[in-house]
Design a protein around this motif. Structure first.
Motif, short mmCIF file in Angstrom:
data_model
loop_
_atom_site.label_atom_id
_atom_site.label_comp_id
_atom_site.label_asym_id
_atom_site.label_seq_id
_atom_site.Cartn_x
_atom_site.Cartn_y
_atom_site.Cartn_z
N ALA A 59 -5.46 -3.85 -8.42
CA ALA A 59 -4.70 -4.12 -9.64
C ALA A 59 -5.40 -3.54 -10.86
CB ALA A 59 -4.49 -5.62 -9.81
N LEU A 60 -6.71 -3.71 -10.94
CA LEU A 60 -7.45 -3.15 -12.07
C LEU A 60 -7.38 -1.63 -12.07
CD1 LEU A 60 -10.63 -5.46 -11.96
CD2 LEU A 60 -8.69 -5.63 -13.53
N THR A 61 -7.49 -1.04 -10.89
CA THR A 61 -7.41 0.42 -10.78
C THR A 61 -6.05 0.92 -11.20
OG1 THR A 61 -9.04 0.44 -8.98
CG2 THR A 61 -7.62 2.36 -9.20
N LEU A 62 -4.99 0.31 -10.71
CA LEU A 62 -3.64 0.75 -11.06
C LEU A 62 -3.37 0.56 -12.55
CD1 LEU A 62 -1.63 -0.61 -7.98
CD2 LEU A 62 -2.12 1.79 -8.53
N ALA A 63 -3.89 -0.52 -13.13
CA ALA A 63 -3.69 -0.74 -14.56
C ALA A 63 -4.34 0.38 -15.37
CB ALA A 63 -4.26 -2.09 -14.96
N VAL A 64 -5.54 0.80 -14.99
CA VAL A 64 -6.22 1.91 -15.67
C VAL A 64 -5.39 3.19 -15.56
CG1 VAL A 64 -8.23 3.44 -15.55
CG2 VAL A 64 -8.54 0.97 -15.43
N LEU A 65 -4.70 3.35 -14.45
CA LEU A 65 -3.88 4.55 -14.24
C LEU A 65 -2.55 4.49 -14.98
CD1 LEU A 65 -4.50 5.06 -10.40
CD2 LEU A 65 -5.65 6.20 -12.32
N GLY A 66 -2.30 3.36 -15.65
CA GLY A 66 -1.09 3.25 -16.45
C GLY A 66 0.13 2.78 -15.67
N VAL A 67 -0.08 2.23 -14.48
CA VAL A 67 1.03 1.72 -13.69
C VAL A 67 1.57 0.45 -14.34
CG1 VAL A 67 1.68 0.79 -11.42
CG2 VAL A 67 0.14 2.75 -11.59
N ASP A 68 2.87 0.33 -14.37
CA ASP A 68 3.52 -0.83 -14.98
C ASP A 68 3.15 -2.11 -14.24
OD1 ASP A 68 5.85 -1.54 -17.01
OD2 ASP A 68 6.23 -2.68 -15.18
N ASP A 69 3.03 -3.21 -14.98
CA ASP A 69 2.69 -4.48 -14.36
C ASP A 69 3.66 -4.87 -13.26
OD1 ASP A 69 0.49 -4.79 -15.95
OD2 ASP A 69 1.17 -6.63 -16.95
N ALA A 70 4.93 -4.54 -13.43
CA ALA A 70 5.92 -4.91 -12.42
C ALA A 70 5.58 -4.28 -11.07
CB ALA A 70 7.33 -4.49 -12.87
N ASP A 71 5.10 -3.05 -11.10
CA ASP A 71 4.71 -2.38 -9.86
C ASP A 71 3.38 -2.92 -9.33
OD1 ASP A 71 6.94 -0.69 -9.66
OD2 ASP A 71 6.03 0.79 -10.99
N ILE A 72 2.47 -3.25 -10.23
CA ILE A 72 1.18 -3.79 -9.79
C ILE A 72 1.36 -5.11 -9.08
CG2 ILE A 72 -1.05 -4.68 -10.58
CD1 ILE A 72 -0.93 -2.67 -12.89
N VAL A 73 2.15 -6.01 -9.67
CA VAL A 73 2.31 -7.33 -9.04
C VAL A 73 3.17 -7.23 -7.78
CG1 VAL A 73 1.99 -8.50 -11.25
CG2 VAL A 73 4.30 -8.01 -10.46
N ALA A 74 4.09 -6.27 -7.74
CA ALA A 74 4.89 -6.08 -6.52
C ALA A 74 4.01 -5.57 -5.39
CB ALA A 74 6.04 -5.11 -6.78
N LEU A 92 4.30 5.20 -10.54
CA LEU A 92 4.23 6.02 -11.74
C LEU A 92 3.20 5.46 -12.70
CD1 LEU A 92 7.95 6.95 -12.51
CD2 LEU A 92 6.19 8.33 -11.38
N GLY A 93 2.37 6.36 -13.25
CA GLY A 93 1.34 5.95 -14.19
C GLY A 93 1.52 6.62 -15.54
N HIS A 94 0.42 6.93 -16.20
CA HIS A 94 0.46 7.53 -17.54
C HIS A 94 1.31 8.80 -17.56
CE1 HIS A 94 -2.44 4.90 -19.43
NE2 HIS A 94 -3.32 5.09 -18.46
N ASP A 95 2.14 8.90 -18.60
CA ASP A 95 2.94 10.10 -18.85
C ASP A 95 3.85 10.45 -17.67
OD1 ASP A 95 1.63 10.44 -21.36
OD2 ASP A 95 -0.05 11.43 -20.34
N GLY A 96 4.26 9.46 -16.91
CA GLY A 96 5.15 9.69 -15.78
C GLY A 96 4.49 10.37 -14.60
N ARG A 97 3.16 10.43 -14.61
CA ARG A 97 2.43 11.06 -13.49
C ARG A 97 2.27 10.03 -12.37
NH1 ARG A 97 -2.92 12.62 -16.45
NH2 ARG A 97 -3.49 13.56 -14.44
N ALA A 98 2.54 10.45 -11.17
CA ALA A 98 2.47 9.54 -10.03
C ALA A 98 1.04 9.38 -9.55
CB ALA A 98 3.33 10.07 -8.89
#
Length: 259
Positions: free
Chosen positions: A168-183, A37-43
């Motif tokens: 990780a950088l891409t997912l962060a830009v998309l608004g994905v939570d850090d917990a999901d990025i590191v997982a 899940l990223g920005h505004d709950g968009r997957a």
């Protein structure tokens, strides 16, 4: 559409295991980056961006399965010397191949000392790459931002360090939570275990691989992200510093997030 005879093969959702891995026999870490899940709950859209270990082992017997995934663009983050040593993804028809090396010091110059904090060691290596490899990271993420390049797969040797940073950088830009990025990053530890087992049976003469090359502790990626934000204010600010444009950042969100 991708390339090749995609009408005869499909990558079934059932074939993707709990760790997002797509079963290609000659790879150990090929998986879909989508689904979080990223920005505004968009997957994050599935089937648009993949990550992998080196693709040079793909053979003719996997051609149809690879074609079924629909990959248009391969972004190879390895050093040119690594490409020369091992080879590259086969030149399948319709496939665009880009070798982009984010400049960074060879880890042998700063070896990990046995017993030292592994997460800290890896985070320091990632910080070094983010400092010296800005041009390569910006080019790779710029390619991912182009919707016409998708589906794309980004890879290095093990698919965990250079690839891990780009994803990780891409997912962060998309608004994905850090917990999901590191997982997502940490999933590479299980892949590295498969690779290590393959090495032991296929190339028994190879010396033991150092621990930093086989382990992806979640703490390493979290430290990297925290310290990157401390230094630049945000991941987006770092990427702008690296050379990624606002238009490219917007394009990432436009085509990698569900409407």
């Amino acid at each position: 559409m991708g390339f090749g005879p995609t009408g005869r093969y499909r990558v079934s959702v059932d074939a993707i295991d709990d760790n997002r891995r797509i079963p290609l026999p000659s790879t150990f870490n090929f998986r879909d980056v989508g689904g979080y899940l990223g920005h505004d709950g968009r997957a994050v859209r599935r089937g648009r961006l993949y990550r992998s270990d080196s693709l040079h082992r793909l053979g003719e017997q996997e051609r149809d399965a690879f074609a079924a995934i629909g990959i248009r663009t391969v972004i190879d983050l390895r050093r040119p010397t690594e490409v020369e040593r091992d080879g590259r993804v086969p030149a399948y028809p319709g496939l665009t191949y880009r070798n982009i090396h984010p400049e960074h010091e060879d880890w042998s110059a700063t070896p990990h000392e046995k017993g030292a904090d592994l997460a800290r060691y890896l985070a320091d290596r990632y910080a070094d790459l983010a400092q010296t490899g800005t041009a390569g990271l910006a080019e790779a993420i710029g390619l991912i931002a182009g919707s016409s390049n998708a589906p794309a797969v980004v890879h290095c040797v093990a698919g965990k360090d250079r690839t891990g940073i780009v994803c990780a950088l891409t997912l962060a830009v998309l608004g994905v939570d850090d917990a999901d990025i590191v997982a997502d990053y940490a999933l590479s530890t299980e892949a590295s275990a498969r690779f290590s087992a393959w090495l032991a049976t296929t190339l028994p003469h190879v010396v033991d691989v150092p621990e930093p090359f086989l382990t992806s502790p979640a703490e390493a990626m979290q430290i990297f992200l925290d310290e990157l934000r401390e230094g630049y204010g945000s991941v987006e600010a770092y990427l702008r510093h690296a050379g990624v444009t606002d238009e490219q950042l917007a394009a990432l969100r436009d085509h990698l997030l569900d409407a």
